[in-house]
Design a protein around this motif. Structure first.
Motif, PDB file in Angstrom:
ATOM      1  N   UNK A   1       7.570   7.862  20.210  1.00 21.90           N
ATOM      2  CA  UNK A   1       7.701   6.431  19.950  1.00 21.90           C
ATOM      3  C   UNK A   1       9.090   5.896  20.253  1.00 21.90           C
ATOM      4  N   UNK A   2      10.112   6.704  20.010  1.00 16.50           N
ATOM      5  CA  UNK A   2      11.465   6.225  20.248  1.00 16.50           C
ATOM      6  C   UNK A   2      11.665   5.797  21.696  1.00 16.50           C
ATOM      7  N   UNK A   3      10.926   6.448  22.596  1.00 19.27           N
ATOM      8  CA  UNK A   3      11.109   6.188  24.020  1.00 19.27           C
ATOM      9  C   UNK A   3      10.341   4.971  24.519  1.00 19.27           C
ATOM     10  N   UNK A   4       9.303   4.558  23.798  1.00 22.53           N
ATOM     11  CA  UNK A   4       8.434   3.502  24.334  1.00 22.53           C
ATOM     12  C   UNK A   4       8.490   2.213  23.533  1.00 22.53           C
ATOM     13  N   UNK A   5       9.216   2.196  22.431  1.00 21.86           N
ATOM     14  CA  UNK A   5       9.263   0.987  21.617  1.00 21.86           C
ATOM     15  C   UNK A   5      10.665   0.390  21.663  1.00 21.86           C
TER      16      UNK A   5
ATOM     17  N   UNK B   1      -2.214   1.922  25.105  1.00 20.53           N
ATOM     18  CA  UNK B   1      -1.942   0.484  25.165  1.00 20.53           C
ATOM     19  C   UNK B   1      -0.779   0.175  26.102  1.00 20.53           C
ATOM     20  N   UNK B   2      -0.699  -1.067  26.510  1.00 17.20           N
ATOM     21  CA  UNK B   2       0.435  -1.486  27.329  1.00 17.20           C
ATOM     22  C   UNK B   2       1.671  -1.716  26.469  1.00 17.20           C
ATOM     23  N   UNK B   3       1.458  -2.008  25.187  1.00 20.92           N
ATOM     24  CA  UNK B   3       2.567  -2.266  24.269  1.00 20.92           C
ATOM     25  C   UNK B   3       2.289  -1.500  22.987  1.00 20.92           C
TER      26      UNK B   3
END
Length: 225
Positions: A26-30, A49-51
């Motif tokens: 999550x740290x990398x995508x949020x 998901x895209x987001x």
């Protein structure tokens, strides 16, 4: 093979060498101002998901006063949602209807509640498929949340909760063991040390882990805030 870095978006590689896009650190995508997420915590979704921020916490807006705090090494299954405080309606009046949303007069709006509490998830928490985490929940280190559970309030470390509303169905370890595990705070160790002691962590060898902690030194980790 080296353990993936915590800022790796897709830490799982398929047999053909392609990244498995349904699981992310999550740290990398949020990139969201109201999220705080620790190293190596991951989420999975059958349909990526895209987001990921909107997918997991749809009511947490950039302007929300509350935060969503997730510790290290958490495991978030498909379908989990965090219903944060900005989803709330005012409940102390004669109506819960959010008039301000429709006439768009938000300053000192009588139909809207005041700022709500942060939602805080500890370290090494496993949240099962389809669970809902309600506004202001505080889930302690090492908790297991059963599939479909609806969790509110505070859950003590190393409990297993299930149901709607979620209730404690068992304890993972005796209270003294849970306290010693929190003092160990293995999630704060360098990842090389975590890998080195994977057998002891996953095999519940507390004596070996305490000996390793003595070698590493340093204070235990704090509950996320």
């Amino acid at each position: 093979m080296a353990f993936p870095l915590p800022d790796t978006a897709y830490p799982v590689t398929q047999p053909d060498g392609m990244p498995h896009r349904s699981t992310v650190f999550l740290r990398a995508v949020i990139d969201h101002p109201r999220w705080r997420v620790g190293d190596y915590s991951y989420a999975s979704a059958h349909v990526p998901p895209s987001d990921w921020a909107v997918h997991l916490a749809p009511y947490l807006y950039a302007f929300s006063p509350e935060k969503l705090v997730i510790g290290k090494f958490c495991q978030i299954a498909d379908g989990v949602q965090f219903i944060t405080a900005s989803a709330n309606h005012r409940r102390d009046g004669f109506s819960t209807f959010p008039f301000a949303i429709f006439h768009r007069r938000f300053e000192n709006a009588p139909s809207l509640p005041g700022p709500g509490p942060d939602t805080v998830i500890g370290h090494d928490v496993w949240i099962g498929q389809g669970a809902r985490i309600l506004p202001g929940a505080r889930i302690g280190d090492g908790v297991i949340v059963g599939a479909g559970a609806v969790v509110a309030g505070t859950v003590a470390p190393y409990m297993v909760v299930a149901g709607n509303p979620a209730r404690v169905v068992s304890t993972r370890f005796p209270a003294d063991v849970a306290a010693r595990l929190q003092d160990l705070a293995w999630w704060d160790w360098p990842i090389e040390k975590v890998e080195q002691h994977e057998v002891a962590i996953c095999g519940a060898n507390l004596a070996l882990l305490e000996a390793a902690k003595a070698e590493i030194g340093g204070a235990g980790g704090a509950f996320p805030s």
